[in-house]
Scaffold this active site. Structure first.
Site, PDB file in Angstrom:
ATOM      1  N   GLU A  60       4.252  68.558 146.033  1.00  0.00           N
ATOM      2  CA  GLU A  60       4.568  67.009 145.826  1.00  0.00           C
ATOM      3  C   GLU A  60       5.069  66.995 147.736  1.00  0.00           C
ATOM      4  O   GLU A  60       4.596  66.074 147.846  1.00  0.00           O
ATOM      5  CB  GLU A  60       6.635  67.391 146.104  1.00  0.00           C
ATOM      6  CG  GLU A  60       6.885  65.716 145.853  1.00  0.00           C
ATOM      7  CD  GLU A  60       8.356  65.616 145.790  1.00  0.00           C
ATOM      8  OE1 GLU A  60       8.625  66.541 145.516  1.00  0.00           O
ATOM      9  OE2 GLU A  60       8.389  64.086 145.783  1.00  0.00           O
ATOM     10  N   ASP A  61       5.570  67.986 148.884  1.00  0.00           N
ATOM     11  CA  ASP A  61       5.563  67.570 149.945  1.00  0.00           C
ATOM     12  C   ASP A  61       3.800  67.840 150.768  1.00  0.00           C
ATOM     13  O   ASP A  61       4.100  67.564 151.795  1.00  0.00           O
ATOM     14  CB  ASP A  61       5.806  68.437 150.921  1.00  0.00           C
ATOM     15  CG  ASP A  61       7.604  68.447 150.642  1.00  0.00           C
ATOM     16  OD1 ASP A  61       7.676  66.929 149.584  1.00  0.00           O
ATOM     17  OD2 ASP A  61       8.444  68.986 150.621  1.00  0.00           O
TER      18      ASP A  61
END
Ligand code: MN
Length: 730
Positions: free
Chosen positions: A87-88
């Site tokens: 996600e990051d």
């Protein structure tokens, strides 16, 4: 594990700490994979900071530490270290699968999906749907456990973000994750999260409780020690060796008691909980007997969760007695195994055990649970967990962010009908996660669905094959039935009126003469509408109606012509009802995902013909344009406006197509080519002839063909003509 597990934030956690802790319960673990995951996460998060100002890597490290405290397997620990990389840091799931393994990749992907759910937790029913959605998207229970660990650490560092977001996240945690931890029986996580939620949602109560509990700490500690010693002595009198501990209950459970009884902290007496841990079930009941004979039990407070475990598999004996100094004390009695289950719940059955590492975890786990419960003779837990894990529906978002539960395999049409019948009836398409999708697209949990409607749209029979829910099916059928009834009514009235006119009469006259009742009974109808519908459906012939009306008999027999006319009318009525049925499927050359009557046109740039592979493009305000899949215009079309279209095999229509014929420049070429095309019964719409340099001629014909194979026939035929150099479709 007698003490509550300490999940505090560890600021200086090192990879060696994790290694050492894992070795404590799982010495043969794959530490190479662990170190690799640590290096991978550290590199991926390099330069990122937490809101607290700390290096980001400290977050996945703490999440992994929690997973280790719950004694889970290595895949879960590695997934915890990697949980924010997709996600990051834009790490691809495939990369995780390649560097680690499929299970790790799946857990991380599951976590990423859950993190994208936008919770709107206001109504109780919505909270339940959100919770189910989390489980449906997680699939593997380890995803939920890692998610809980992630949430615990985020809650611990919540003070660094705005108060608005603190409240939002804390409420979401209480609504969704506390409930999940509770259902999975992970009490250590549940009470930890509850206290964290209380701290941010009701800080005044939390800090007052903290203060009160701290205030008399010395007195209380002395009292706890006193009770522990007495209990131990009593048990020893009966040669029962047991571990005995006492502590304050966690804040949230005290708060709940205060709230439920509507009283203040000072009025809550039983804030102390004692736990007696023995070796087996027999000893549990033995210990209970000793306690009840040594202290006065409070009636109605004894609960036997050993005989009847809680749905989340919690087992223990609970009782409240009058302790020293007339204080009420709560006592829990259990064996070591029950204690472990109470603290780590589902995780206890899922933690590393010998041979566990090789098991197909997802299914084996459910299997294990099933067997485990058969042994325990406890179907309740099995059903509870099974319901959680094998949720059959899909959970999708409305544009407003509400969650709707649909049957597995549902399509945007099902969604449209679940919103409102009218939305279903007028649905022309749908956007899922911002992209146009075919109506038969299968919705997945987490999809955001936006339905496009048009007032000119109506349901079609094909829709019955698209929808999954019985609600949508019923609504479509009802609509189709009504349309058919209306149509039959109209046709029936037309036919009967016409027949009666031939006999110089009308329905109105028959009614006046009291002869209409005969018509009604002939049609087994109770009103005019049914009379017309039955005639329109062809159930009753006009001939037989005329025959039942006495006043018309004279006329009928006198005039042979009349009988013939009525015959004609009957034939006509049959024809009408037949053509009406076929009409809908013959109307369009193209089927757009079961929708008929959409405005569809063939693109002029590529002139698709049946047999070509085609694609639809939703234009702005001009319906759907159909291109061949190979058309270059398609590539430049705005992404997301494509729609699946297919040729309608029932449709009989000539399609225009352009062909270019290059020839040697000879006289009479044009007529030679035209004759060849004519001889194949193919119509020529237009022809353009042009002279090319180096003594060649070029002709462009617009011809009309039925389909692709007819076009190929024409091209092959022309190629065989003398002096023709090449033939191609343009
Ligand atoms: Mn995280």
């Amino acid at each position: 594990m007698l003490h509550r597990i300490d999940f505090s934030h560890e600021r200086y956690l090192k990879i060696e700490d994790l290694v050492r802790r894992i070795k404590g319960y799982y010495p043969e673990a794959d530490f190479t994979m662990l170190r690799k995951a640590y290096a991978f996460a550290k590199r991926a998060h390099d330069g990122q900071k937490r809101s607290s100002g700390e290096e980001f890597i400290i977050h996945p490290m703490n999440v992994a530490a929690t997973i280790i405290k719950l004694h889970l397997d290595m895949d879960s620990i590695v997934a915890a270290l990697l949980h924010d990389t997709v996600e990051d840091c834009d790490v691809a799931p495939e990369e995780i699968e390649k560097e680690f393994n499929l299970d790790v990749a799946r857990i991380v992907v599951g976590l990423t999906k859950i993190s994208k759910i936008k919770f709107k937790t206001k109504e109780e029913s919505q909270i339940e749907n959100f919770r189910k959605m989390v489980v449906a998207m997680a699939k593997d229970i380890r995803v939920i456990i890692v998610k809980l660990a992630d949430r615990m650490h985020n809650m611990r560092t919540l003070q660094y973000i705005s108060q608005d977001r603190q409240m939002k996240i804390a409420q979401e945690t209480l609504d969704i994750y506390v409930s999940l931890a509770s259902r999975l029986g992970i009490n250590s996580v549940k009470s930890d999260l509850e206290d964290l939620c209380l701290r941010f949602l009701k800080p005044e109560i939390y800090y007052r409780l903290a203060e009160k509990i701290a205030m008399k700490k010395n007195d209380r500690d002395k009292y706890i020690k006193e009770v522990v010693d007495i209990v131990k002595d009593k048990l020893l009198e009966y040669s029962l060796k047991a571990e005995v501990k006492g502590r304050s209950k966690h804040f949230y459970s005290i708060y709940k008691k205060m709230f439920a009884r509507g009283v203040d902290f000072d009025q809550i007496q039983d804030i102390l909980a004692f736990r007696i841990i023995v070796n087996n079930i027999t000893e549990c009941y033995k210990a209970l007997g000793i306690i009840h004979s040594s202290f006065t039990p409070i009636p109605g407070r004894f609960k036997d969760y050993i005989a009847i475990p809680k749905p989340n598999n919690y087992q223990s004996l609970h009782t409240t007695v009058i302790g020293p100094a007339a204080a009420r004390i709560e006592i829990q009695i259990r064996n070591y195994e029950m204690n472990e289950v109470a603290e780590t719940g589902i995780a206890a059955h899922w933690k590393y055990k010998d041979g566990m590492a090789n098991r197909n975890t997802k299914l084996a786990w459910i299997q294990e649970l099933v067997e485990f419960n058969q042994n325990m003779d406890n179907r309740e837990l099995m059903d509870a967990v099974k319901n959680d894990l094998e949720i059959e529906g899909v959970f999708v978002f409305t544009p407003k962010g509400e969650v709707v539960e649909l049957r597995y395999g549902s399509t945007p049409l099902d969604f449209a009908y679940s919103v409102h019948t009218e939305v279903g009836h007028t649905c022309v398409g749908a956007k899922v996660n911002g992209k146009m999708v075919p109506l038969k697209y299968r919705l997945k949990s987490g999809d955001s669905v936006d339905i496009l409607t048009s007032r000119s749209q109506t349901p079609s029979k094909d829709w019955l094959n698209i929808v999954k829910s019985s609600r949508a099916k019923t609504k479509i059928k009802q609509w189709l039935l009504k349309v058919e009834r209306d149509h039959n009514k109209e046709v029936g009235k037309e036919i009967l009126d016409k027949a009666l006119r031939i006999f110089s009469t009308s329905a109105k006259t028959l009614k006046k003469n009291n002869e209409w009742d005969l018509v009604m009974s002939r049609c087994t109808a109770s009103n005019d509408e049914e009379v017309y519908i039955n005639i329109g459906m062809g159930k009753v012939s006009t001939q037989s109606i005329i025959a039942t009306i006495p006043s018309l008999q004279k006329v009928g027999t006198e005039d042979a012509n009349t009988t013939k006319k009525i015959d004609e009318i009957d034939k006509y009525s049959q024809k009408i009802s037949q053509t009406a049925r076929k009409k809908s499927s013959k109307d369009n050359a193209i089927i757009v995902d079961g929708i008929s009557d959409l405005m569809v046109r063939m693109a002029r740039c590529c002139n698709p013909i049946p047999g070509d592979s085609i694609v639809g493009y939703i234009t702005r305000g001009r319906g759907i344009t159909v291109h061949t899949s190979s058309c270059q215009r398609v590539d430049s079309c705005e992404a997301g406006r494509n729609i699946v279209v297919t040729w309608n095999s029932d449709f009989n229509f000539k399609h225009p197509v352009n062909i270019r014929v290059i020839t040697h420049d000879r006289p009479g070429m044009l007529s030679k080519i035209s004759n060849k095309i004519d001889s194949q019964s193919v119509n020529i719409r237009s022809a353009i002839a042009k002279s090319l340099p180096d003594r060649k001629g070029s002709f462009i014909f617009e011809i009309e063909v039925k389909d692709y194979s007819e076009l190929i026939g024409v091209i092959n035929g022309l190629e065989s003509v003398k002096d023709v150099i090449s033939v191609s479709r343009v």
